[in-house]
Structures are given as structure tokens and as C-alpha cells.
Design an enzyme around this catalytic site. Sequence first.
Site, PDB file in Angstrom:
ATOM      1  N   SER A   1       0.932  -1.225   0.099  1.00  0.00           N
ATOM      2  CA  SER A   1       0.047   0.016  -0.038  1.00  0.00           C
ATOM      3  C   SER A   1       0.773   1.328   0.187  1.00  0.00           C
ATOM      4  CB  SER A   1      -0.897  -0.263   1.078  1.00  0.00           C
ATOM      5  OG  SER A   1      -1.978   0.895   1.005  1.00  0.00           O
TER       6      SER A   1
ATOM      7  N   ASP B 140      -5.775   2.198  -3.472  1.00  0.00           N
ATOM      8  CA  ASP B 140      -6.956   2.020  -2.874  1.00  0.00           C
ATOM      9  C   ASP B 140      -7.625   3.279  -1.876  1.00  0.00           C
ATOM     10  OD1 ASP B 140      -5.407   1.609  -0.896  1.00  0.00           O
ATOM     11  OD2 ASP B 140      -6.149  -0.410  -0.220  1.00  0.00           O
TER      12      ASP B 140
ATOM     13  N   ASP C 261      -2.237   6.223  -3.453  1.00  0.00           N
ATOM     14  CA  ASP C 261      -1.073   5.442  -2.727  1.00  0.00           C
ATOM     15  C   ASP C 261      -0.702   4.682  -3.711  1.00  0.00           C
ATOM     16  OD1 ASP C 261      -3.191   3.718  -2.471  1.00  0.00           O
ATOM     17  OD2 ASP C 261      -2.860   3.172  -0.668  1.00  0.00           O
TER      18      ASP C 261
ATOM     19  N   ASP D  14      -0.932   1.243  -4.307  1.00  0.00           N
ATOM     20  CA  ASP D  14      -1.753   0.421  -4.816  1.00  0.00           C
ATOM     21  C   ASP D  14      -3.125   0.706  -5.134  1.00  0.00           C
ATOM     22  OD1 ASP D  14      -2.614   0.411  -2.154  1.00  0.00           O
ATOM     23  OD2 ASP D  14      -3.452  -1.705  -2.135  1.00  0.00           O
TER      24      ASP D  14
END
Length: 452
Positions: A103, A249, A245, A247
Site C-alpha cells: 500500500s 485504494d 497511494d 496500490d
Amino acid sequence: MGRLFGTDGIRGQANRYPMTAEMAVAAGRAMAVFFKKPDKSGPVTVVIGKDTRQSGDMLESGLCAGLCAMEADVYLAGVFPTPGIAYLTVSMGADAGIVVSASHNPFMDNGIKIFNREGHKLSVPQEAEIETLILSCRESSASPGQPACGRIHRLKDADIHYADFLKKSMAGEGALPPFPDGIKLVIDCANGAVGGIAKRIFTRAVILSAAPDGMNINNGCGSEHPDNLCRQVIEQRAAAGFAFDGDGDRVVAVDENGHILSGDRILAICAGYLKENGRLRNNTVVSTVMSNIGLTRALRQMDIAHVTTDVGDRHVLETMLSRGSALGGEDSGHIILSDHQTTGDGLLTALMICHIMAGTHKPLSVLASTMTVCPQELVNVPVREKPDLRTIKDVRKTIAAVEASLGESGRVLVRYSGTQPLCRVMAEAATAEEARRAVIDIAEAIRRHIGD
């Protein structure tokens, strides 16, 4: 080594313990066992994506080896946002989705996030069951003595399908184009997983931090470091900016004046819009206990119910599902629009904000004024143990005294970290100085008794 699962999947951190190839193989085997079909009607099917970290290829290969050893079939999406894997899992009818990502963390860290066939993160008991399987490594093959194994397939055009899904999601919000005319944007991709898809969606935007090299993910960019985005929004005279961010999400928004809007303000904007258009199911917004008290006040003024949960977007979603809510999220920028997606989706949230700006003909700064952010201070206190704080008289009395001094103009939240030896002390107050003084007093009492 500590627990494998944190609040957001299986984690490996360079400064504590590495996520190794062996662990990935064990995780793959464990997940094949966990998701095995009771009726044995065909192999378990798993979709795998990853962000741009250097270790992603190694861990992806380990997962594939473990899954295939247990006769599971794997579909590789390559570099792909976490919410995109949730979407693919559901749209393909797969049994599970896996994302190799840490993340918003630095590139040295990595981890594994898991989705079920409905595109939802697993429950705590389900994670515990998989963790037991991983640590025991009790299943080495699906059929001892037989050469049976699963197959690996590489998905084609997955990014096109996901981008189309995001655009069509907004078509239901009044048939406006996904990138409304007259709205100039700056997009910070954090050198992570969203770069390619962001370019497909925001075709006329100024794109930043979209040249990953395996080590520059989240490095001075993205949602954790939006300073450059703020400058670029002003220099480009853009209407807004969005930083994701690693990834994809979570998202942080920046208004036309270069001011940062955290997740709470995004929630307030979306809540007002959805309610006005009869789309806020059950008139309820769900967030975590870390949300700013200003969000509660803003929702109260809009006559919207506000429900809080423990920290973690999984807890937010569980409460949203139980309450039938269409909107929830975290101040960190995880926003769940459950009428469109099964998990937090930064790209979808950015599109929603663009739609609201175009539909209301209001600049982002005006939309953001719906909520006034109360000054907040947060201190992390290293601790040697984690006893119930209510059993420590000095700490209990200090917290009570601080709460009494703040009255209804502020609040205090003291909680242990779920993954680190830390006690988090947060205070909100009418002024920054009051909030700072509140956390200092409580943090000092904690240090005296259990500080490390």
C-alpha cells in the site's frame, strides 16, 4: 515474528521481518486449501495483481508456485491497483483475488491482500484460519504421488476492462463524461499501480510520478507526500489534484488553491451530493473512530446519521453492509462507494469528485467548506506492554481530566496499535494548542507507566 496479518492483509516489513519467497509459497498453498470448493467442481481460480515494488515479481512467483502445487489455476493481471483486482475477481467469477502490495509503505516492505469471490476482504476469523495454514505448512501438495498441478494464465486487456468499468460507473451519475470539459486536473500516481489506468481515464490531465523503477513507489510522492501535487495544481492553474497511494485504494484531493482535502472532507462532499440526489441509502455514512469531529458535525448539519467503527476499511465495509449504507471510509483516503465498488477505490473516488464539481458547477474549495476540520494532534508512544489502560489509575485520571477540560469542543482517543508496540494518543480541540497540550499530558502519563 509476530502475527502475519495486520489490519490490511499479510505484511512483511524490512525493519521487522521480510516477506520471503518461502512465505509466499506457503501462503499460496494455504489459500488454495482455504478456498477449495466443497463440491470439487473444478479447480480453485485465483486472480493475482501487484504494485511496482522490486520484490513483487518474487512474491508473485512464490504465490503462483504454492497455488499451482495445490491444483489451483492462476490468472495474472500484472501491475494492477488493489480495487481493480477486487473488480476482476467478481467480474471473472474467480474464487479469490490476491494483491502483492504494501500500500502506502516504502518499497522495502511488501505484503499480500486477499479478496473473496464477492470482492470483499476476509474477516478476522478467516484470516486466522489462513494464518494457521501458512505457519503450519501442513499441505505440501494436493495429490501426493501424482503430478497434477494448476495452470498460470496471463490476462490480456485487463486494464482496458477496468478503465471501462470505472467510466461506466460514473455514467450512472447523470451520463456526464468521465472527464468533464473545462476541468483541468493534476494526477499523482505515486510511482505505483495506478499509472497506466489513470492515463486511460484522465486523458487530458497533467500526470505526475508515473515512472516506477521498483524502488520509488510512494517516495516523496502520492497520497503520503502531496506537497508537490499542491504546488503543481497552483502552477498549472488546475481545478483540482488527486494523489493515490502505491496500490490505488486510497486518494487525497487538492483544491484549486493548493489545499489538501483528506478522506473525511471527501466523505462530507460525497454525502451531501448523494443525499441531495436521493442516493444515500439509509441516510447513513460510516467512518472510523479516527475521523475528525468536524465530520460528525458536518453530517449532523446535513441531517445524516454517522456511524463509527474500529480502524480499518474492512471494519467500515462490514458495518456498511450491515447498515445498508452506500458511503463510508477513512480519513486516510479509503472511500467506499458501495453502489459501484466492493472496496475502497481511489480512481473511482476521484471520478466521483470530478462529477460532483461538474454537476454542481462549484469549485472544490467551496464543496470542501461543507466541513470544518478541527485541529488534531496525534502522538505515538512506544510501549513495552499493552495492559488495559483503564487499569492504570494515573492514566485513567489523566484522560478523564483532559476530557473534562475539552468539554464538547473536543475529544480524546487513546488506543494501541494493532501491529506495532505503540499506544496512539489523539486529541481534537478548538485550537491546535489545546489539542497539543492534551496529547502531551496523556502521552506523558502513559510513558511513566508502560513506556519503552
